[in-house]
Design a protein around this motif. Structure first.
Motif, mmCIF file in Angstrom:
data_model
loop_
_atom_site.group_PDB
_atom_site.id
_atom_site.type_symbol
_atom_site.label_atom_id
_atom_site.label_comp_id
_atom_site.label_asym_id
_atom_site.label_seq_id
_atom_site.Cartn_x
_atom_site.Cartn_y
_atom_site.Cartn_z
ATOM 1 N N PHE A 1 0.827 -1.201 0.000
ATOM 2 C CA PHE A 1 0.000 0.000 0.000
ATOM 3 C C PHE A 1 0.864 1.255 0.000
ATOM 4 N N GLY A 2 0.636 2.125 -0.988
ATOM 5 C CA GLY A 2 1.416 3.355 -1.088
ATOM 6 C C GLY A 2 1.849 3.568 -2.521
ATOM 7 N N GLY A 3 2.336 4.772 -2.834
ATOM 8 C CA GLY A 3 2.711 5.056 -4.213
ATOM 9 C C GLY A 3 4.051 5.750 -4.347
ATOM 10 N N GLY A 4 4.856 5.689 -3.294
ATOM 11 C CA GLY A 4 6.162 6.352 -3.343
ATOM 12 C C GLY A 4 7.288 5.383 -3.635
ATOM 13 N N ASN A 5 8.511 5.898 -3.538
ATOM 14 C CA ASN A 5 9.684 5.053 -3.766
ATOM 15 C C ASN A 5 9.705 3.869 -2.808
ATOM 16 N N VAL A 6 9.253 4.131 -1.588
ATOM 17 C CA VAL A 6 9.283 3.081 -0.568
ATOM 18 C C VAL A 6 8.384 1.921 -0.998
ATOM 19 N N ALA A 7 7.216 2.242 -1.538
ATOM 20 C CA ALA A 7 6.295 1.207 -1.992
ATOM 21 C C ALA A 7 6.912 0.418 -3.150
ATOM 22 N N MET A 8 7.531 1.145 -4.093
ATOM 23 C CA MET A 8 8.164 0.461 -5.237
ATOM 24 C C MET A 8 9.262 -0.474 -4.744
ATOM 25 N N ASP A 9 10.080 0.032 -3.811
ATOM 26 C CA ASP A 9 11.194 -0.777 -3.300
ATOM 27 C C ASP A 9 10.686 -2.040 -2.619
ATOM 28 N N ALA A 10 9.623 -1.895 -1.842
ATOM 29 C CA ALA A 10 9.097 -3.053 -1.116
ATOM 30 C C ALA A 10 8.537 -4.073 -2.110
ATOM 31 N N ALA A 11 7.781 -3.587 -3.098
ATOM 32 C CA ALA A 11 7.170 -4.493 -4.076
ATOM 33 C C ALA A 11 8.243 -5.229 -4.877
ATOM 34 N N ARG A 12 9.250 -4.475 -5.290
ATOM 35 C CA ARG A 12 10.294 -5.076 -6.125
ATOM 36 C C ARG A 12 11.170 -6.021 -5.316
ATOM 37 N N THR A 13 11.286 -5.762 -4.018
ATOM 38 C CA THR A 13 12.006 -6.691 -3.146
ATOM 39 C C THR A 13 11.212 -7.988 -3.027
ATOM 40 N N ALA A 14 9.896 -7.837 -2.823
ATOM 41 C CA ALA A 14 9.055 -9.030 -2.637
ATOM 42 C C ALA A 14 9.128 -9.945 -3.856
ATOM 43 N N ILE A 15 9.137 -9.353 -5.043
ATOM 44 C CA ILE A 15 9.159 -10.201 -6.240
ATOM 45 C C ILE A 15 10.510 -10.921 -6.339
ATOM 46 N N ARG A 16 11.568 -10.234 -5.930
ATOM 47 C CA ARG A 16 12.889 -10.867 -5.948
ATOM 48 C C ARG A 16 13.014 -11.961 -4.899
ATOM 49 N N LEU A 17 12.247 -11.857 -3.840
ATOM 50 C CA LEU A 17 12.310 -12.881 -2.800
ATOM 51 C C LEU A 17 11.428 -14.076 -3.135
ATOM 52 N N GLY A 18 10.799 -14.017 -4.306
ATOM 53 C CA GLY A 18 10.089 -15.211 -4.766
ATOM 54 C C GLY A 18 8.569 -15.153 -4.721
ATOM 55 N N VAL B 1 0.837 -8.275 3.553
ATOM 56 C CA VAL B 1 0.488 -6.876 3.356
ATOM 57 C C VAL B 1 1.670 -6.026 3.794
ATOM 58 N N ILE B 2 2.115 -5.138 2.925
ATOM 59 C CA ILE B 2 3.210 -4.236 3.292
ATOM 60 C C ILE B 2 2.683 -2.799 3.242
ATOM 61 N N VAL B 3 2.826 -2.107 4.347
ATOM 62 C CA VAL B 3 2.283 -0.760 4.453
ATOM 63 C C VAL B 3 3.403 0.242 4.185
ATOM 64 N N ALA B 4 3.254 1.011 3.112
ATOM 65 C CA ALA B 4 4.291 1.967 2.719
ATOM 66 C C ALA B 4 3.639 3.324 2.490
ATOM 67 N N ILE B 5 2.948 3.810 3.526
ATOM 68 C CA ILE B 5 2.224 5.070 3.358
ATOM 69 C C ILE B 5 2.932 6.227 4.039
ATOM 70 N N GLY B 6 4.206 6.023 4.354
ATOM 71 C CA GLY B 6 4.983 7.149 4.867
ATOM 72 C C GLY B 6 5.501 6.949 6.268
ATOM 73 N N ASN B 7 6.340 7.891 6.663
ATOM 74 C CA ASN B 7 6.974 7.842 7.974
ATOM 75 C C ASN B 7 6.755 9.150 8.686
ATOM 76 N N GLU B 8 6.615 9.060 10.002
ATOM 77 C CA GLU B 8 6.595 10.267 10.816
ATOM 78 C C GLU B 8 7.919 10.345 11.559
ATOM 79 N N SER B 9 8.057 11.389 12.368
ATOM 80 C CA SER B 9 9.333 11.558 13.051
ATOM 81 C C SER B 9 9.417 10.690 14.291
ATOM 82 N N ASN B 10 10.547 10.054 14.443
ATOM 83 C CA ASN B 10 10.794 9.276 15.650
ATOM 84 C C ASN B 10 10.878 10.212 16.846
ATOM 85 N N PRO B 11 10.028 9.993 17.855
ATOM 86 C CA PRO B 11 9.923 10.976 18.952
ATOM 87 C C PRO B 11 10.960 10.827 20.058
ATOM 88 N N LEU B 12 11.881 9.873 19.932
ATOM 89 C CA LEU B 12 12.751 9.548 21.064
ATOM 90 C C LEU B 12 13.557 10.726 21.602
#
Ligand SMILES: Cc1cc2nc3c(=O)[nH]c(=O)nc-3n(C[C@H](O)[C@H](O)[C@H](O)COP(=O)(O)OP(=O)(O)OC[C@H]3O[C@@H](n4cnc5c(N)ncnc54)[C@H](O)[C@@H]3O)c2cc1C
Ligand code: FES
Lengths: 491, 285
Positions: A318-335, A420-431
């Motif tokens: 889920f998502g339409g950015g580079n992160v989503a593309m990277d995750a999808a393309r990784t999944a296909i490479r993993l079989g 299901v891989i969620v790639a809808i963005g990141n927020e700031s780590n609050p630590l």
């Protein structure tokens, strides 16, 4: 149709033999065919992790450089977040003076081999390019990014990399938190002034998103490691396995450990989830987790790596950015047998780089546009077995001018999936914020800074995704530079 | 850094290690954990609770059971060996104050993370009852250490080989039925034990803290792999926890998530056992 690198090189050779020693008119320059990026054959590359884009041959670079009109007004430079003298470095390629070319780039950018690969050129320099304007198609602009990569790779292969000159030691110490592009750049620029720099990194390997997020097939880790090596040669100390906020607080660094200033470049590491039913089922991952397992932990080397990765057949990202593309393309490479990207707007609104979208399609990734998840459905063992999707249509434009997707009533439909891989963005780590009361942040948790990247605390600066929200490598680098300049001035 | 300065085998497959890590020793508080990785390129990152620490000596103590790939390999390291990567301290420290009377329930290896918490609660002036549960007497750890802290120590074994032949929930229930009932319960152990400990105290309204040990990758809040459902909300164990209100945790979902990689783990486990058997055979021959 896939065209091999050899063929592209041969074609370029032919063109070059005709135009090489000619003085070319603008008309002749625009008539030169755009040089395609040689790439691994999609059928082959979905079975390996090696880099997809193979880089221009010398011949191609020489041809492509001649497409540049050397506009006096240089609109491309305006589009570049760090104002590289683009016509200047391209001219030097045309003159076959690659050493000069890389020198021109490095006046403004520290990480050309990385930016040449991952910058969204089509919405930066290449969007403004006159050649693209002539063709009324930014995809026909001069391939500035590919040329940048070419000279950066040339420099690496010729082992021409030199260590920047370091001024005599000032005896002052600066802490840099995070080793992504923002941290690396700040560290280098501060070290050059003769200050002692210590980079603190939470992970066991430095490099930030460039190491743990962006996959090998898009950005070989060797390139990032080389940048880190250069940094070490500049006497920068890198302390891995050190989480500021837990291993030590920010204030301790300033008050107890003798640092004169601190730069915070901790990125946007807090994954967003969709907030729908079933999101904690087995088989649902943030893209960060999925990509970290594969890239940083090397789970794709199934026989050597201790870290497991989920065995998937049907994957929905889920998502339409580079992160989503990277995750999808990784999944296909993993079989995975079937991988779909689900995005609630249309392709035109996808924030991913155009090249990544094209590569994903070539690799057989399905695109489900104007759809989104409403519920994830599990089996009796709590594992994902299907996703309920809803359909959208584009409605009125919103504040940003993009047409807002509106859910179509009663459009719920169920599609089978086991991952299901969620790639809808990141927020700031609050630590760091949580452990440093004085540090001011906005409602998204991004650290608030002034025009010099100074935070609400004295001697504390910040830049990159922790300030901008999830942004880009080049912007992170630009901010690292700006902050370093301010810190150098302060000390 | 990260050198093993002491190694002890506590039972069949439970080990204790003291590791030189001055920074972590200095900063850590009860309830926190470390993430450890044995090999920078191909190792996995696993969370382990800090069982004890000595700031002066600059050491932290971990206690673990050799059950998975990494813990098996860890158990083969010896004094003087280095652990390549150690990150910490992570997670929120335990909330320590004077509650009055506290019951600390530890199951199996869970007694290790419980120990520093029980110690801190005692030091804060609480009356501390400790319940230790194990399958049999050989699997009981830290009995002596707990004895020195606890006002009362109850031992339960499944087979009755030591103490009461009972599950830990039996004495826990009795304590809850007493007047006055405990002001707080802390339960750490296998998920199933924590689930039933929380179910036991719930009808009595005894606030129960549990410490969760989920799958983790970074331990900094970046991946969400450690997430659990607490009171209907998603929480990240590595940054929001590891301790949560046991009455709100969805243990069933957590246990399912812990089994995400079962197939691979079983394969690894099998391999490790083969290794051990081969070693044993070689020793014998
Ligand atoms: C999968 C993916 C693909 C992307 N693709 C592209 C692309 O194609 N083009 C592009 O331009 N951009 C891309 N981006 C975005 C880009 O990577 C980021 O904008 C950029 O890396 C931000 O740099 P940074 O230095 O601010 O932070 P990061 O790269 O996030 O680095 C921050 C570092 O700080 C460390 N850290 C965090 N907190 C602490 C702490 N408290 N103490 C110590 N260390 C800490 C983290 O471990 C991390 O290593 C992508 C991002 C992702 C996730
Ligand atoms: S382990 Fe990654 S967020 Fe907790």
């Amino acid at each position: 149709m896939h065209i091999s690198a050899e063929e592209l090189k041969k074609n370029a050779q032919l063109i070059l033999s005709e135009i090489k020693d000619k003085s070319l008119s603008n008309k002749e320059r625009t008539a030169i065919p755009l040089q395609e990026m040689p790439a691994q054959d999609p059928k082959i590359r979905i079975n390996n992790m090696e880099e997809v884009a193979q880089g221009y041959s010398r011949e191609q670079a020489l041809v492509e450089s001649r497409r540049c009109l050397q506009c006096a007004s240089a609109p491309c430079v305006e589009g570049c977040p760090v104002q590289i003298n683009i016509p200047g470095f391209i001219k030097a390629i045309e003159e076959e003076n690659f050493e000069k070319s890389i020198g021109v780039i490095k006046e403004a950018s520290l990480l050309p081999s990385i930016c040449g690969r991952v910058c969204p050129q089509e919405s930066q320099c290449q969007e403004k390019c006159t050649v693209g304007k002539i063709f009324k198609d930014p995809n026909k602009s001069v391939s500035i990014g590919r040329l940048e990569r070419f000279v950066a790779d040339w420099e690496a292969s010729e082992a021409k990399r030199s260590i920047p000159e370091i001024k005599p030691s000032t005896g002052k110490k600066v802490a840099v938190i995070g080793s992504g592009p923002a941290g690396i750049t700040a560290a280098a620029d501060i070290a050059k002034e003769g200050h002692e720099v210590v980079v603190f990194e939470a992970f066991h390997k430095p490099g930030g998103v460039m190491i743990y997020g962006i996959p090998e097939f898009r950005l070989p880790k060797k390139i990032v490691e080389d940048e880190i090596e250069t940094l070490k040669k500049m006497n920068v100390t890198i302390k891995q396995n050190f989480l500021v906020g837990r291993s030590r607080t920010l204030k301790d660094l300033l008050e107890k450990d003798g640092f004169s200033a601190v730069f915070i470049g901790t990125g946007a590491g807090l994954p967003k989830f969709m907030g729908i039913e079933g999101e904690n089922l087995v088989g649902v991952f943030s893209a960060n987790e999925y990509l970290t397992r594969s890239n940083l932990m090397k789970a794709y080397k199934k026989d050597t790596a201790a870290t497991p990765i989920y065995p998937s057949k049907k994957v929905m990202v889920f998502g339409g950015g580079n992160v989503a593309m990277d995750a999808a393309r990784t999944a296909i490479r993993l079989g995975a047998e079937e991988v779909s990207i689900v995005y609630r707007r249309t392709e035109a609104e996808m924030p991913a780089r155009i090249e990544e979208v094209a590569h994903a399609k070539e690799e057989g990734i399905k695109f489900r546009l104007l759809e989104n998840a409403s519920k994830i459905i599990g089996d009796e063992k709590g594992r994902v077995k299907a996703v309920e999707l809803v359909t959208f249509e584009l409605g009125e434009p919103d504040a940003s001018g993009r047409r807002r997707p509106v859910q179509v009533k009663g459009s719920e439909h169920v599609v089978e999936a086991d991952t299901v891989i969620v790639a809808i963005g990141n927020e700031s780590n609050p630590l760091i914020k949580q452990t440093t009361q004085e540090l001011e942040v906005n409602k998204y948790g991004n650290i608030i800074v002034d025009e010099n990247c100074k935070t609400s605390m004295d001697r504390v600066y910040a830049g990159g995704d922790i300030v901008l929200g999830a942004a880009t490598v080049i912007l992170a680098m630009g901010e690292g530079r700006k902050a370093a300049a301010a810190i150098n001035k302060l000390l | 850094m990260n050198r093993i300065i002491l190694k002890k085998q506590l039972s069949d497959d439970v080990f204790m290690m003291k590791i030189a890590a001055p920074h972590i020793a200095e900063e850590r508080k009860p309830g926190q954990f470390v993430i450890l990785q044995l090999d920078t390129d191909f190792g996995e990152r696993i969370p382990l609770t800090i069982a004890d620490a000595d700031a002066e000596e600059g050491s932290v103590t971990i206690i673990y059971q050799a059950v998975g790939n990494t813990t098996h390999r860890l158990s083969k390291l010896n004094e003087g060996d280095r652990i390549q990567n150690l990150l910490g301290p992570l997670g929120q420290p335990t909330h320590i104050e004077k509650f009055g009377s506290v019951v600390c329930v530890g199951g199996g290896i869970g007694v290790a993370p419980l120990h520093p918490i029980a110690k801190a609660l005692k030091q804060a002036g609480n009356h501390v009852t400790v319940i230790i549960g194990a399958r049999n007497k050989d699997l009981i750890i830290l009995e002596e250490e707990m004895k020195t802290i606890a006002d009362e120590l109850i031992i339960c074994t499944d087979d009755g080989s030591k103490g009461r032949k009972d599950l830990v929930t039996a004495p826990l229930k009795e304590l809850c039925e007493k007047n006055p009932k405990p002001n707080l319960a802390v339960a750490i152990g296998p998920p199933i034990m924590m689930k039933f400990a929380a179910l036991t105290t719930k009808p009595y309204g005894v606030h129960t803290v549990v410490s969760l040990n989920t799958i983790m990758v970074d331990g900094t809040g970046m991946c969400g792999g450690c997430r659990v459902t607490v009171g209907g909300q998603t929480k990240f164990v590595c940054v929001d926890g590891p301790e949560f209100d046991g009455h709100l945790v969805d243990f069933d979902n957590m246990m399912l998530r812990l089994g995400s990689y079962k197939a691979k783990e079983e394969e690894d486990h099998h391999k490790c056992h083969l290794d051990l058997q081969i070693e044993q055979l070689q020793k014998n021959s």
